[in-house]
Scaffold this active site. Sequence first.
Site, mmCIF file in Angstrom:
data_model
loop_
_atom_site.group_PDB
_atom_site.id
_atom_site.type_symbol
_atom_site.label_atom_id
_atom_site.label_comp_id
_atom_site.label_asym_id
_atom_site.label_seq_id
_atom_site.Cartn_x
_atom_site.Cartn_y
_atom_site.Cartn_z
ATOM 1 N N PRO A 1 0.816 -1.209 0.000
ATOM 2 C CA PRO A 1 0.000 0.000 0.000
ATOM 3 C C PRO A 1 0.854 1.267 0.000
ATOM 4 C CG PRO A 1 -0.714 -1.503 1.718
ATOM 5 C CD PRO A 1 0.582 -2.018 1.192
ATOM 6 N N TYR A 2 0.350 2.270 -0.685
ATOM 7 C CA TYR A 2 0.981 3.589 -0.738
ATOM 8 C C TYR A 2 -0.099 4.606 -0.421
ATOM 9 C CZ TYR A 2 2.840 7.857 -2.818
ATOM 10 O OH TYR A 2 3.255 9.144 -3.030
#
Length: 73
Positions: free
Chosen positions: A2-3
């Site tokens: 995830p970013y």
Amino acid sequence: MPYVNIRITREGVTAAQKAELIEGATRLLETVLGKHRATTFVIVDEVETDNWGVGGEPVTTLRAAAKAARGEI
């Protein structure tokens, strides 16, 4: 992996507050989606108020108008 990108105006946010945002976003992804902390990236971008607009006006102008309306100038 995830970013998360959090963009806020540069108006005195402390390092401790940014650390809390990073921890909170990481914890949310871990809790809700089961994502691993070690592979979760959280970026906090601070943008000058001259570079952030709302309703066709720069935030700098909006903040100044709000202060004037409250008699703070």
